[in-house]
Design a protein around this motif. Structure first.
Motif, PDB file in Angstrom:
ATOM      1  N   PRO A 361     -49.685   7.577 -39.107  1.00 43.71           N
ATOM      2  CA  PRO A 361     -49.675   8.976 -38.713  1.00 43.71           C
ATOM      3  C   PRO A 361     -49.379   9.148 -37.307  1.00 43.71           C
ATOM      4  O   PRO A 361     -48.384   9.730 -36.850  1.00 43.71           O
ATOM      5  N   GLY A 362     -50.324   8.335 -36.430  1.00 40.31           N
ATOM      6  CA  GLY A 362     -50.075   8.481 -34.984  1.00 40.31           C
ATOM      7  C   GLY A 362     -48.929   7.752 -34.505  1.00 40.31           C
ATOM      8  O   GLY A 362     -48.159   8.370 -33.522  1.00 40.31           O
ATOM      9  N   LEU A 363     -48.688   6.589 -35.263  1.00 39.84           N
ATOM     10  CA  LEU A 363     -47.531   6.021 -34.646  1.00 39.84           C
ATOM     11  C   LEU A 363     -46.092   6.627 -34.826  1.00 39.84           C
ATOM     12  O   LEU A 363     -45.297   6.721 -34.022  1.00 39.84           O
ATOM     13  N   GLN A 364     -46.078   7.354 -36.239  1.00 43.78           N
ATOM     14  CA  GLN A 364     -44.771   7.944 -36.379  1.00 43.78           C
ATOM     15  C   GLN A 364     -44.750   9.390 -35.697  1.00 43.78           C
ATOM     16  O   GLN A 364     -43.564   9.677 -35.118  1.00 43.78           O
ATOM     17  N   LEU A 365     -45.802   9.865 -35.101  1.00 41.77           N
ATOM     18  CA  LEU A 365     -45.890  11.091 -34.394  1.00 41.77           C
ATOM     19  C   LEU A 365     -45.537  10.847 -32.908  1.00 41.77           C
ATOM     20  O   LEU A 365     -44.444  11.389 -32.581  1.00 41.77           O
ATOM     21  N   GLN A 366     -45.946   9.775 -32.547  1.00 41.31           N
ATOM     22  CA  GLN A 366     -45.662   9.402 -31.084  1.00 41.31           C
ATOM     23  C   GLN A 366     -44.184   8.890 -31.128  1.00 41.31           C
ATOM     24  O   GLN A 366     -43.656   8.889 -29.912  1.00 41.31           O
ATOM     25  N   LEU A 367     -43.921   8.018 -32.184  1.00 36.65           N
ATOM     26  CA  LEU A 367     -42.298   7.471 -31.967  1.00 36.65           C
ATOM     27  C   LEU A 367     -41.325   8.758 -32.326  1.00 36.65           C
ATOM     28  O   LEU A 367     -40.063   8.458 -32.321  1.00 36.65           O
ATOM     29  N   ALA A 368     -41.577   9.818 -33.017  1.00 39.79           N
ATOM     30  CA  ALA A 368     -40.666  10.624 -33.521  1.00 39.79           C
ATOM     31  C   ALA A 368     -39.776  10.983 -32.568  1.00 39.79           C
ATOM     32  O   ALA A 368     -38.413  11.181 -32.880  1.00 39.79           O
ATOM     33  N   PRO A 369     -40.029  11.394 -31.194  1.00 40.38           N
ATOM     34  CA  PRO A 369     -38.918  11.865 -30.294  1.00 40.38           C
ATOM     35  C   PRO A 369     -37.643  10.999 -30.209  1.00 40.38           C
ATOM     36  O   PRO A 369     -36.693  11.174 -29.626  1.00 40.38           O
ATOM     37  N   ARG A 370     -38.041   9.622 -30.442  1.00 38.79           N
ATOM     38  CA  ARG A 370     -37.153   8.363 -30.142  1.00 38.79           C
ATOM     39  C   ARG A 370     -36.432   7.908 -31.603  1.00 38.79           C
ATOM     40  O   ARG A 370     -35.258   8.120 -31.722  1.00 38.79           O
ATOM     41  N   THR A 371     -37.280   7.873 -32.575  1.00 40.08           N
ATOM     42  CA  THR A 371     -36.740   7.567 -33.958  1.00 40.08           C
ATOM     43  C   THR A 371     -35.953   8.528 -34.517  1.00 40.08           C
ATOM     44  O   THR A 371     -34.916   8.474 -35.187  1.00 40.08           O
ATOM     45  N   GLU A 372     -36.406   9.609 -34.660  1.00 42.91           N
ATOM     46  CA  GLU A 372     -35.599  10.839 -35.026  1.00 42.91           C
ATOM     47  C   GLU A 372     -34.195  10.883 -34.216  1.00 42.91           C
ATOM     48  O   GLU A 372     -33.194  11.363 -34.881  1.00 42.91           O
ATOM     49  N   ARG A 373     -34.134  10.710 -33.137  1.00 49.03           N
ATOM     50  CA  ARG A 373     -32.884  10.900 -32.421  1.00 49.03           C
ATOM     51  C   ARG A 373     -31.996   9.719 -32.346  1.00 49.03           C
ATOM     52  O   ARG A 373     -30.687  10.108 -32.477  1.00 49.03           O
ATOM     53  N   LEU A 374     -32.602   8.471 -32.373  1.00 53.06           N
ATOM     54  CA  LEU A 374     -31.806   7.322 -32.089  1.00 53.06           C
ATOM     55  C   LEU A 374     -31.693   6.647 -33.438  1.00 53.06           C
ATOM     56  O   LEU A 374     -30.609   6.332 -33.976  1.00 53.06           O
ATOM     57  N   ALA A 375     -32.829   6.199 -33.978  1.00 55.31           N
ATOM     58  CA  ALA A 375     -32.825   5.306 -35.141  1.00 55.31           C
ATOM     59  C   ALA A 375     -34.365   5.147 -35.777  1.00 55.31           C
ATOM     60  O   ALA A 375     -35.064   5.031 -34.948  1.00 55.31           O
ATOM     61  N   PRO A 376     -34.319   5.179 -36.994  1.00 55.72           N
ATOM     62  CA  PRO A 376     -35.693   5.025 -37.613  1.00 55.72           C
ATOM     63  C   PRO A 376     -36.073   3.735 -37.168  1.00 55.72           C
ATOM     64  O   PRO A 376     -35.659   2.707 -37.015  1.00 55.72           O
ATOM     65  N   LEU A 377     -37.569   3.642 -37.483  1.00 55.62           N
ATOM     66  CA  LEU A 377     -38.341   2.291 -37.073  1.00 55.62           C
ATOM     67  C   LEU A 377     -39.343   2.188 -38.210  1.00 55.62           C
ATOM     68  O   LEU A 377     -40.292   2.920 -38.467  1.00 55.62           O
ATOM     69  N   ALA A 378     -39.102   1.182 -38.962  1.00 50.21           N
ATOM     70  CA  ALA A 378     -39.723   0.775 -40.247  1.00 50.21           C
ATOM     71  C   ALA A 378     -41.234   0.242 -39.763  1.00 50.21           C
ATOM     72  O   ALA A 378     -41.163  -0.676 -38.880  1.00 50.21           O
ATOM     73  N   ILE A 379     -42.133   0.506 -40.441  1.00 49.64           N
ATOM     74  CA  ILE A 379     -43.503   0.053 -40.056  1.00 49.64           C
ATOM     75  C   ILE A 379     -44.089  -0.787 -41.418  1.00 49.64           C
ATOM     76  O   ILE A 379     -44.057  -0.186 -42.555  1.00 49.64           O
ATOM     77  N   GLU A 380     -44.390  -2.122 -41.047  1.00 48.80           N
ATOM     78  CA  GLU A 380     -44.703  -2.908 -42.086  1.00 48.80           C
ATOM     79  C   GLU A 380     -46.022  -3.647 -41.761  1.00 48.80           C
ATOM     80  O   GLU A 380     -46.409  -3.642 -40.662  1.00 48.80           O
ATOM     81  N   SER A 381     -46.736  -4.022 -42.787  1.00 49.70           N
ATOM     82  CA  SER A 381     -47.931  -4.882 -42.661  1.00 49.70           C
ATOM     83  C   SER A 381     -47.688  -6.265 -42.688  1.00 49.70           C
ATOM     84  O   SER A 381     -46.727  -6.983 -43.435  1.00 49.70           O
TER      85      SER A 381
END
Length: 421
Positions: A361-381
C-alpha cells in the motif's frame, strides 16, 4: 515468442565476430524459449535458411545443441515429424560460490539451470583479513572440475558472491562486514591454485540475486527491473537489471538501492552517510521500532525477525504499523529510482518478500504520482528465496558462452551429441 533482434545489428564488422554474435543469438533463443525448429529461428531472427543451418551445425559440433523430434501434436500429423533444435542442458557449467564469515558454500549449475553439485567449506576470517577463504574456494573449484569432467562438461567460470560492493573489473571486493577494503580476491584465488585460464569473477550478492529473479520471471521479461531485498546478515541490498544484464555503473558500484537517501539529515548509516533506506528498513531498524531488540539480543536477529513476521501474521498493531511505515519509506526511495531508470517491475526479495502484503500500500501510494502519469509498475515477490544469489552468480558465469559460443571447443566428430531426444 516475440520479435528478436536482427542477426547483424550491433555486431562487429569482421566475419568471425559476426558469426559469434549470431551463434549467441541462437543460443539465447533456445535458453529462453526451449526447443525450436530451424524455421522458427529463421522467422525470429530474419536470417536465411542456409545461415541458420550452418549456425546450428556449428553449435551441434560444439556439443551445445542437439536435435529433438516432435512437439505437441506432432504424433497426430502425417508425414515426417518436425526436427526441433534444443540446447544440451549440461554441456557448460559454472561454479557459484557464496562467502560468509564462517563458511564458503558452492553450487555447480549447468547452462540449463540444473543443480549438479553442492558443497561447502568452513573458514576462519579475521577482521580485515581474507584468512583461508581463497584456499577454500580453490578446493571447491577442484571438486567442481572433477564433477564437470564426470558430466563431459566445460567449466566456464567460478563466480564469487559478496555482501558488499565489488569493483567494475569484478576482481576487487570491499565489504564492511569483513573489514575488507579493495581486496584483490581474484588474484588470491588464482594464487591458491586455481588455473589462470579459468574465469574467476566477484559479484555483489544482491546483484546476483537480481539477475536470477529477473530470469525467473515469465517471458517476455521486463526490460528494466528493480530488485530490493532484506537480509538479516547484510541489511538492504538491491540491483537494477536492464535488458537481462546487471546495471553496475561506471565503476561497478551501481544498484546499491539500500543506500538511496530518504532523509538527508536522518539516521546514520553504516556506509558513513545519513538517511539511507537501509537505516530505516534494515533488520535492526525494524526490530527497534517493533520493540524486539531484547528478543534479538537473547535469541539472535533471525529469531527476532521470525517473531516480527509472526506478529504481523497475527495482526498485532505495533508490528503492522511498523511494516506499513516501512512501505511508505521504501516507496519514497523507489520513487526517486523510478525517475532515473523508469523500471516496469519491482521484485521484493528476502524478508521484504514476506512483508509485501503490508509494504505494497505504501509503495503504490508513494509511486502513484509517477506510475499513474507515466506507466504502471508491477510489484512481485521473489521466487527463489535464499538461493537467488547463487543461482544468479552461476547465470552470470555462463553469460560469456551465450554471448560467444565459440568459447566452447568443438567436440570430436564421433563424440558430438547427435542422438534425437
Amino acid at each position: 515468442m516475440g520479435a528478436m533482434i536482427g542477426a547483424g545489428r550491433d555486431a562487429a564488422a569482421d566475419p568471425s565476430s559476426l558469426r559469434s554474435h549470431n551463434l549467441g543469438i541462437v543460443m539465447r533463443m533456445l535458453r529462453d524459449h526451449g526447443s525450436l525448429s530451424r524455421k522458427e529461428i529463421e522467422h525470429a531472427t530474419g536470417m536465411v535458411a542456409a545461415s541458420v543451418t550452418n549456425l546450428v551445425a556449428d553449435l551441434h559440433d560444439r556439443g551445445l545443441v542437439r536435435d529433438a523430434r516432435g512437439g505437441v501434436g506432432e504424433a497426430r500429423r502425417r508425414g515426417r515429424p518436425r526436427i526441433l533444435v534444443e540446447a544440451v542442458p549440461d554441456r557448460c557449467v559454472a561454479l557459484a560460490v557464496r562467502v560468509a564469515r564462517t563458511r564458503v558454500t558452492a553450487e555447480l549449475h549447468s547452462s540449463a539451470g540444473l543443480l549438479l553439485d553442492s558443497s561447502s567449506r568452513g573458514v576462519t576470517v579475521a577482521w580485515g583479513q581474507p584468512g583461508d577463504i581463497a584456499h577454500a574456494i580453490a578446493d571447491l573449484v577442484t571438486r567442481a572440475e572433477a564433477r564437470a569432467a564426470e558430466h563431459g562438461a566445460v567449466l566456464l567460470a567460478c563466480v564469487v558472491t559478496m555482501p558488499g560492493p565489488v569493483g567494475s573489473d569484478n576482481r576487487i571486493a570491499d565489504t564492511a562486514e569483513f573489514g575488507w577494503g579493495h581486496l584483490e580476491l581474484v588474484n588470491l584465488i588464482h594464487a591458491a591454485g586455481v588455473r589462470r585460464d579459468l574465469a574467476v569473477d566477484v559479484i555483489n550478492d544482491s546483484n546476483a540475486a537480481a539477475l536470477a529473479e529477473h530470469a525467473a520471471l515469465p517471458v517476455p521479461r521486463p526490460p528494466v527491473m528493480l530488485y530490493v531485498e532484506g537480509s538479516v546478515g547484510a541489511g538492504i541490498g538491491g540491483g537494477v537489471v536492464a535488458d537481462g544484464r546487471i546495471l553496475t555503473g561506471g565503476r561497478g558500484y551501481g544498484g546499491e538501492l539500500g543506500h538511496v537517501t530518504v532523509d538527508w539529515r536522518g539516521r546514520a548509516c553504516v556506509c558513513g552517510a545519513n538517511g539511507c533506506l537501509a537505516a530505516y528498513i534494515g533488520p535492526e531498524a525494524l526490530l527497534t521500532s517493533a520493540r524486539l531488540t531484547d528478543h534479538a539480543q537473547m535469541a539472535g536477529v533471525q529469531a527476532a525477525m521470525d517473531e516480527f513476521r509472526a506478529r504481523l501474521d497475527r495482526g498485532e498493531k505495533r508490528a503492522v504499523d511498523v511494516a506499513i511505515r516501512a512501505g511508505d519509506i521504501l516507496g519514497a526511495a523507489m520513487r526517486s529510482v523510478y525517475d532515473v531508470v523508469n523500471p516496469t517491475e519491482l521484485v521484493l526479495g528476502g524478508y521484504l518478500a514476506g512483508m509485501r502484503r503490508w509494504l505494497e500500500p505504501g509503495l503504490q501510494l508513494q509511486l502513484a504520482p509517477r506510475t499513474e502519469r507515466l506507466a504502471p509498475l508491477a510489484i512481485e515477490s521473489g521466487r527463489l528465496g535464499r538461493r537467488a544469489g547463487l543461482v544468479g552468480a552461476a547465470r552470470h558465469g555462463l553469460t560469456a558462452m551465450f554471448d560467444d559460443p565459440t568459447l566452447v571447443p568443438v567436440l570430436r566428430r564421433d563424440a558430438a551429441v547427435s542422438e534425437p531426444a
